[in-house]
Design an enzyme around this catalytic site. Sequence first.
Site, PDB file in Angstrom:
ATOM      1  N   THR A 179       0.409  -1.165  -0.194  1.00 58.71           N
ATOM      2  CA  THR A 179      -0.373  -0.018   0.244  1.00 58.71           C
ATOM      3  C   THR A 179       1.053   1.135  -0.060  1.00 58.71           C
ATOM      4  OG1 THR A 179      -1.517   1.102   1.484  1.00 58.71           O
ATOM      5  CG2 THR A 179       0.124   0.140   2.801  1.00 58.71           C
ATOM      6  N   ASP A 180       0.257   2.298  -0.501  1.00 62.62           N
ATOM      7  CA  ASP A 180       0.556   3.643  -0.304  1.00 62.62           C
ATOM      8  C   ASP A 180       0.937   3.862   0.806  1.00 62.62           C
ATOM      9  OD1 ASP A 180      -1.689   4.567  -0.326  1.00 62.62           O
ATOM     10  OD2 ASP A 180      -1.995   5.645  -0.836  1.00 62.62           O
ATOM     11  N   GLU A 181       0.091   3.546   1.893  1.00 62.54           N
ATOM     12  CA  GLU A 181      -0.096   4.170   2.936  1.00 62.54           C
ATOM     13  C   GLU A 181       1.608   3.527   4.193  1.00 62.54           C
ATOM     14  OE1 GLU A 181      -3.162   3.736   5.586  1.00 62.54           O
ATOM     15  OE2 GLU A 181      -4.562   3.436   3.592  1.00 62.54           O
ATOM     16  N   LYS A 233       2.507  -3.565   6.979  1.00 55.42           N
ATOM     17  CA  LYS A 233       2.619  -3.899   5.756  1.00 55.42           C
ATOM     18  C   LYS A 233       3.697  -3.081   5.576  1.00 55.42           C
ATOM     19  CE  LYS A 233       0.230  -4.483   2.516  1.00 55.42           C
ATOM     20  NZ  LYS A 233      -0.781  -6.186   2.367  1.00 55.42           N
ATOM     21  N   TYR A 238      -1.573  -0.636  11.453  1.00 54.55           N
ATOM     22  CA  TYR A 238      -1.861  -0.837   9.738  1.00 54.55           C
ATOM     23  C   TYR A 238      -0.854  -1.209   8.415  1.00 54.55           C
ATOM     24  CZ  TYR A 238      -3.825  -1.243   4.652  1.00 54.55           C
ATOM     25  OH  TYR A 238      -3.659  -2.364   3.735  1.00 54.55           O
TER      26      TYR A 238
HETATM   27  P1  NAD Z   1      -9.537  -7.402   2.003  1.00 49.22           P
HETATM   28  O1  NAD Z   1      -9.524  -6.945   3.448  1.00 49.22           O
HETATM   29  O2  NAD Z   1     -10.937  -6.799   1.201  1.00 49.22           O
HETATM   30  O3  NAD Z   1      -9.075  -8.933   1.584  1.00 49.22           O
HETATM   31  C1  NAD Z   1      -8.189  -9.062   2.643  1.00 49.22           C
HETATM   32  C2  NAD Z   1      -8.853 -11.325   2.184  1.00 49.22           C
HETATM   33  O4  NAD Z   1      -7.284 -11.439   3.266  1.00 49.22           O
HETATM   34  C3  NAD Z   1      -9.854 -10.907   2.184  1.00 49.22           C
HETATM   35  O5  NAD Z   1     -10.107 -12.378   1.767  1.00 49.22           O
HETATM   36  C4  NAD Z   1      -9.386 -12.347   3.999  1.00 49.22           C
HETATM   37  O6  NAD Z   1      -9.971 -13.320   4.185  1.00 49.22           O
HETATM   38  C5  NAD Z   1      -8.114 -12.840   4.033  1.00 49.22           C
HETATM   39  N1  NAD Z   1      -7.082 -12.545   4.857  1.00 49.22           N
HETATM   40  C6  NAD Z   1      -6.894 -12.152   6.028  1.00 49.22           C
HETATM   41  N2  NAD Z   1      -6.265 -12.661   6.757  1.00 49.22           N
HETATM   42  C7  NAD Z   1      -5.762 -13.761   5.830  1.00 49.22           C
HETATM   43  C8  NAD Z   1      -4.863 -14.874   7.014  1.00 49.22           C
HETATM   44  N3  NAD Z   1      -4.797 -14.779   8.378  1.00 49.22           N
HETATM   45  N4  NAD Z   1      -4.739 -15.857   5.909  1.00 49.22           N
HETATM   46  C9  NAD Z   1      -5.540 -16.115   4.813  1.00 49.22           C
HETATM   47  N5  NAD Z   1      -5.982 -15.850   4.380  1.00 49.22           N
HETATM   48  C10 NAD Z   1      -6.226 -14.090   4.627  1.00 49.22           C
HETATM   49  O7  NAD Z   1      -8.492  -6.215   1.276  1.00 49.22           O
HETATM   50  P2  NAD Z   1      -8.357  -5.786   0.146  1.00 49.22           P
HETATM   51  O8  NAD Z   1      -9.033  -4.253   0.277  1.00 49.22           O
HETATM   52  O9  NAD Z   1      -8.941  -7.352  -1.133  1.00 49.22           O
HETATM   53  O10 NAD Z   1      -6.487  -5.499   0.479  1.00 49.22           O
HETATM   54  C11 NAD Z   1      -6.250  -7.248  -0.649  1.00 49.22           C
HETATM   55  C12 NAD Z   1      -4.536  -6.810  -0.476  1.00 49.22           C
HETATM   56  O11 NAD Z   1      -4.256  -5.504  -1.010  1.00 49.22           O
HETATM   57  C13 NAD Z   1      -4.353  -6.471   1.150  1.00 49.22           C
HETATM   58  O12 NAD Z   1      -2.453  -6.750   1.725  1.00 49.22           O
HETATM   59  C14 NAD Z   1      -4.143  -4.671   0.467  1.00 49.22           C
HETATM   60  O13 NAD Z   1      -2.799  -4.161   1.831  1.00 49.22           O
HETATM   61  C15 NAD Z   1      -3.592  -4.505  -0.537  1.00 49.22           C
HETATM   62  N6  NAD Z   1      -4.013  -3.048  -0.648  1.00 49.22           N
HETATM   63  C16 NAD Z   1      -5.398  -2.249  -0.480  1.00 49.22           C
HETATM   64  C17 NAD Z   1      -5.704  -0.880  -0.840  1.00 49.22           C
HETATM   65  C18 NAD Z   1      -7.343  -1.404  -0.953  1.00 49.22           C
HETATM   66  O14 NAD Z   1      -7.631   0.153  -1.761  1.00 49.22           O
HETATM   67  N7  NAD Z   1      -8.235  -1.625  -0.418  1.00 49.22           N
HETATM   68  C19 NAD Z   1      -4.837  -0.234  -1.704  1.00 49.22           C
HETATM   69  C20 NAD Z   1      -3.467  -0.869  -1.228  1.00 49.22           C
HETATM   70  C21 NAD Z   1      -3.038  -2.178  -1.154  1.00 49.22           C
HETATM   71  O1  DAU Z   2      -4.085   3.984   0.411  1.00 51.60           O
HETATM   72  C1  DAU Z   2      -4.389   2.479   0.103  1.00 51.60           C
HETATM   73  C2  DAU Z   2      -5.410   2.507   1.360  1.00 51.60           C
HETATM   74  O2  DAU Z   2      -6.715   2.766   1.525  1.00 51.60           O
HETATM   75  C3  DAU Z   2      -4.809   0.625   1.562  1.00 51.60           C
HETATM   76  O3  DAU Z   2      -4.440   0.100   2.404  1.00 51.60           O
HETATM   77  C4  DAU Z   2      -6.469   0.443   2.339  1.00 51.60           C
HETATM   78  O4  DAU Z   2      -6.070  -1.158   2.716  1.00 51.60           O
HETATM   79  C5  DAU Z   2      -7.652   0.922   2.181  1.00 51.60           C
HETATM   80  O5  DAU Z   2      -8.151   0.762   3.676  1.00 51.60           O
HETATM   81  C6  DAU Z   2      -6.877   2.420   2.419  1.00 51.60           C
HETATM   82  O6  DAU Z   2      -7.498   3.565   3.697  1.00 51.60           O
HETATM   83  P1  DAU Z   2      -7.755   4.298   3.747  1.00 51.60           P
HETATM   84  O7  DAU Z   2      -7.510   4.510   5.471  1.00 51.60           O
HETATM   85  O8  DAU Z   2      -7.180   5.308   3.074  1.00 51.60           O
HETATM   86  O9  DAU Z   2      -9.704   3.856   3.282  1.00 51.60           O
HETATM   87  P2  DAU Z   2     -10.484   3.693   4.446  1.00 51.60           P
HETATM   88  O10 DAU Z   2     -11.682   3.717   3.093  1.00 51.60           O
HETATM   89  O11 DAU Z   2     -11.048   3.829   5.297  1.00 51.60           O
HETATM   90  O12 DAU Z   2     -11.146   5.991   4.146  1.00 51.60           O
HETATM   91  C7  DAU Z   2     -10.657   6.435   2.909  1.00 51.60           C
HETATM   92  C8  DAU Z   2     -11.042   8.450   3.585  1.00 51.60           C
HETATM   93  O13 DAU Z   2     -12.438   8.266   4.321  1.00 51.60           O
HETATM   94  C9  DAU Z   2      -9.806   8.243   5.122  1.00 51.60           C
HETATM   95  O14 DAU Z   2      -9.000   9.472   4.950  1.00 51.60           O
HETATM   96  C10 DAU Z   2     -10.761   8.053   6.076  1.00 51.60           C
HETATM   97  C11 DAU Z   2     -12.322   8.998   5.787  1.00 51.60           C
HETATM   98  N1  DAU Z   2     -13.447   8.322   6.221  1.00 51.60           N
HETATM   99  C12 DAU Z   2     -13.727   6.603   5.902  1.00 51.60           C
HETATM  100  C13 DAU Z   2     -14.560   5.855   6.540  1.00 51.60           C
HETATM  101  C14 DAU Z   2     -14.278   4.630   6.462  1.00 51.60           C
HETATM  102  C15 DAU Z   2     -14.569   8.716   6.816  1.00 51.60           C
HETATM  103  O15 DAU Z   2     -14.570   9.829   6.745  1.00 51.60           O
HETATM  104  N2  DAU Z   2     -15.482   7.956   6.755  1.00 51.60           N
HETATM  105  C16 DAU Z   2     -16.014   6.760   7.539  1.00 51.60           C
HETATM  106  O16 DAU Z   2     -16.881   6.127   8.179  1.00 51.60           O
END
Ligand code: NAD
Ligand code: DAU
Length: 357
Positions: free
Chosen positions: A135-137, A164, A160
Amino acid sequence: MSTFDKKILVTGGAGFIGSHLLRLLVNKYPNYQLVNLDKLTYAGNLANLKDIENKENYVFVKGDIRETQVLDDLFAQYQFDGVIHLAAESHVDRSIAHPMEFITTNIIGTVNLLNASRSAWKDNMEGKIFYHVSTDEVYGSLGKEGLFLETTPYDPRSPYSASKASSDHLVRAYNHTYKLPIKISNCSNNYGSYQFPEKLLPLFIHNIKNNKALPVYGDGTNVRDWLWVVDHARAIDVIFHEGKIGETYNIGGWNEWRNIDLIHKMCEIMDKKLERPEGTSAGLITFVKDRAGHDARYAIDATKLKDDLGWEPSLQFEEGLEKTIDWYLSNNEWLDNVTSGDYQKYYQEQYVKRETV
Ligand code: NAD
Ligand code: DAU
């Protein structure tokens, strides 16, 4: 003898991004066998994979990456050529409330996978790939100016992102120390279908649909860079096949939005789609106590990925947002299923007692 040209382990394939990635790979590469290892936590959902579950080149295995025996058995059974590792605890708010799951899955789970790959590939690493999806975080939080580059120093600020970042460091360490052939990508915020409604977009779509308050953290001026999930999956495909071993690639949408502006945009679209008077959905906006340690701004410079591998986002954000809203509005059964049971408890803890500001 296996009839497949390559056997690839995808972890976390029942989650949001993993399911989109598997859909792309399973359909595009009938000559690859794709094994999806997923624990099916609250975020994992086999309904996300219904359209590919019967394909001959797809296998689902329920298992936890924290259990080394599960991994050793799988590697022995399938003789993987590659790993694409997405399994993780992924929600920042949950990491603030309960950090330990993030430490065990995101850090220890990743090390277990590195060890299993290293042990299986120790005699011949040629052609093998361990691809870690990050992730970019990990880069921390930006001020008004600047973009995250692949060379930006790490500065994670939530449990988180720290978990990562830790896993990224370990993946690089295994490359440096043991010559494990690795690749890493760091992506910005994804949006699209099948995202669990704890994250901003699906949560707010769900709440608007149900006339519930829209809990905006702090003053809503935090900025995120949004990318369509299918474009993330396309980028992973390109990097897996064409990226250089040992390299990191940033993936982003060149698409920054302040939360509050994005929320107003969603409200506008939803009013039209639900045929409600203009301003109805915006009336649900409620400013609530900020997320602890809330990062101000993320923004990715994805130039390297464009220049080296020719990847660019395929979809304009406005179009993607409409498509996404349409999907959540027409997939009631999916949404109802994931918001029953434990979701209500989570919602209660996260929002119901939260102060408004
Ligand atoms: P998600 O939470 O939707 O899915 C995570 C999956 O991992 C689920 O299916 C869960 O059952 C599985 N999992 C969790 N713990 C596990 C374990 N111990 N063993 C096996 N499986 C397990 O997440 P996502 O949003 O699809 O993110 C996927 C990946 O991409 C993550 O590594 C996240 O850090 C990264 N990522 C997410 C975003 C985003 O915006 N969602 C952005 C950048 C990177
Ligand atoms: O940048 C990549 C990341 O983006 C991934 O690595 C994470 O897995 C993914 O969850 C996401 O993280 P964020 O914290 O940016 O996403 P989230 O959707 O939780 O929140 C987006 C923005 O909205 C953040 O500034 C917090 C705000 N927010 C979020 C929720 C859930 C609110 O204001 N209210 C809310 O209820």
